[in-house]
Design a protein around this motif. Structure first.
Motif, PDB file in Angstrom:
ATOM      1  N   THR A  50      85.502  48.324   9.294  1.00  0.00           N
ATOM      2  CA  THR A  50      84.035  48.426   9.271  1.00  0.00           C
ATOM      3  C   THR A  50      83.393  47.421   8.314  1.00  0.00           C
ATOM      4  N   TYR A  68      83.387  44.442  10.887  1.00  0.00           N
ATOM      5  CA  TYR A  68      82.870  44.679  12.233  1.00  0.00           C
ATOM      6  C   TYR A  68      81.802  45.767  12.198  1.00  0.00           C
ATOM      7  N   CYS A  69      81.089  45.902  13.283  1.00  0.00           N
ATOM      8  CA  CYS A  69      80.059  46.932  13.374  1.00  0.00           C
ATOM      9  C   CYS A  69      80.683  48.317  13.232  1.00  0.00           C
ATOM     10  N   ASP A  70      79.855  49.275  12.819  1.00  0.00           N
ATOM     11  CA  ASP A  70      80.365  50.607  12.506  1.00  0.00           C
ATOM     12  C   ASP A  70      81.010  51.294  13.701  1.00  0.00           C
ATOM     13  N   TYR A  90      82.204  42.420  18.183  1.00  0.00           N
ATOM     14  CA  TYR A  90      81.681  43.386  17.217  1.00  0.00           C
ATOM     15  C   TYR A  90      81.678  42.852  15.790  1.00  0.00           C
ATOM     16  N   LYS A  94      80.665  41.243  12.231  1.00  0.00           N
ATOM     17  CA  LYS A  94      79.466  41.274  11.399  1.00  0.00           C
ATOM     18  C   LYS A  94      79.127  39.907  10.814  1.00  0.00           C
TER      19      LYS A  94
END
Length: 374
Positions: free
Chosen positions: A14, A17-19, A201, A203
């Motif tokens: 996380t 990457y996105c949650d 995904y 971030k």
């Protein structure tokens, strides 16, 4: 069971990457694992439903542990060494491997290993490893009796030991199975789909995090070597602007409250505060300028802004050719208890510095891919 930084394991995906990346990965029915070489012990940070079904383990029994837990008396040491070398060289590998389920039963798999690069990172920094596992069907009724000893197995590197029982008994395993082209193509296809999902995904963008330019990556092999060192320490790069942190140990995170991802690319001054003595800071700067080691007592602040007296030892770290590559800063909180057999803080710090220097020199002399070999 090996210990690990549970917070680092939980944040491993996380933080990059996105949650909802876990939900996206859960949509894949295949058997696969994701591991993080930057966390001490190179633990598993994600296990798919397909893998858990195949192995018989629950997620909480697997996440946070090293993949060696699935090896057993019939696992080929040569295959394990090949996997280790692929990790050190940060390359893809396909190999047939005998693993063991939770109930102790053996099963042959095609083990497809590949590096996972940081999303949107121009430096192609390896942040995880993905291992897709395809069962290899039995193609022969024959079996073979194999004999092994604990002594033979324990010759392996500690990072890859098989943890065998101390006996010389023979055991029966199925004859070695080789994966066919269908299994190899299927594994490669699944790995490609998972890597594509991770890329979607991501971030990070352009190697930046909240205005901080991330430093060039350390090699996975060096990350793994440094991860074995339990003391609180950081590595900084004197050749980059503002001398940023390029590695932070799990001990540093425990001491300061900052995760590794929060400090990479930043100068160590974020630990300073209103009570930090500028004379001590100048002493540190002068020592670095003179390329000399120094030991100071410095008031620093944790992430929650609680103060602590930091017994700080700073030393240069040279590569195999004698060039200063990093500076290592070893932190010990004044008054903290130690389990190091009564060693003084100074001796503990010198021991840590020695371990770091050995790790860096061995990597820069050609043992594995190195970011500082040029």
């Amino acid at each position: 069971m090996e210990t690990c930084d549970h917070r680092a394991v939980a944040d491993s995906l996380t933080s990059r990457y996105c949650d909802w990346v876990h939900d996206a990965l859960e949509d894949f029915p295949a058997a696969f694992l994701i591991t993080d070489p930057a966390i001490a012990g190179h633990p598993i940070v994600f296990a798919s439903r397909g893998f858990l079904s195949m192995s018989g383990y629950a997620s909480e029994e697997v996440v946070g542990r090293n993949g060696r837990m699935f090896q057993g008396p019939g696992t080929s040491r040569r295959s394990v060494m090949e996997i280790r070398e692929a990790i050190r060289e940060e390359r893809t590998l396909q190999i047939s491997l005998l693993n063991y389920r939770r109930d102790g039963s053996p099963h042959w798999i095609l083990f497809h290993l590949c590096p996972v690069f940081a999303p949107c990172d121009g430096h192609r920094r390896v942040v995880h490893f993905l291992s897709v596992q395809i069962p290899i069907p039995k193609r022969s009724r024959r079996s073979v009796v194999v004999t092994t000893t604990c002594r033979d197995a324990m010759r392996m590197d500690a990072d890859l030991e098989l943890d065998l029982a101390n006996d010389d008994r023979g055991f029966e395993v199925e004859e070695c199975r080789e994966a066919g082209e269908w299994e190899k193509e299927k594994a490669a296809s699944i790995a490609g789909e998972i890597l594509s999902a991770l890329a979607r995904y991501g971030k990070l963008a352009n190697g930046k995090r909240a205005g901080v330019v991330l430093p060039r990556p350390l090699s996975s092999a060096l990350n793994i070597s440094l991860g074995r060192i339990k003391q609180s320490f950081v590595l900084t790069d004197p050749h980059l602007p503002d001398m940023p942190i390029v590695y932070a140990s799990d001990g540093f995170s425990s001491l300061t409250g900052y995760s590794r991802h929060e400090v990479l690319g930043r100068n160590c001054r974020f630990l300073n505060g209103a009570g930090t003595d500028t004379k001590v800071l100048n002493q540190i700067k002068d020592s670095i300028k003179a390329e000399k080691a120094c030991a100071v007592r410095l008031l620093n602040y944790r992430k929650d802004r609680s103060p602590f007296w930091n017994l700080l030892h700073i030393s240069s770290v040279r590569n195999a050719s004698g060039k200063i590559t990093f500076y290592v800063g070893v932190q010990i909180e004044e008054g903290s208890k130690s389990n190091d057999h009564g060693l003084s803080p100074e001796m503990r710090q010198l021991g840590t510095v020695g371990q770091v220097k050995v790790a860096v020199r061995s990597m820069s002399s050609g043992a594995g891919t190195s970011r500082f070999s040029s």
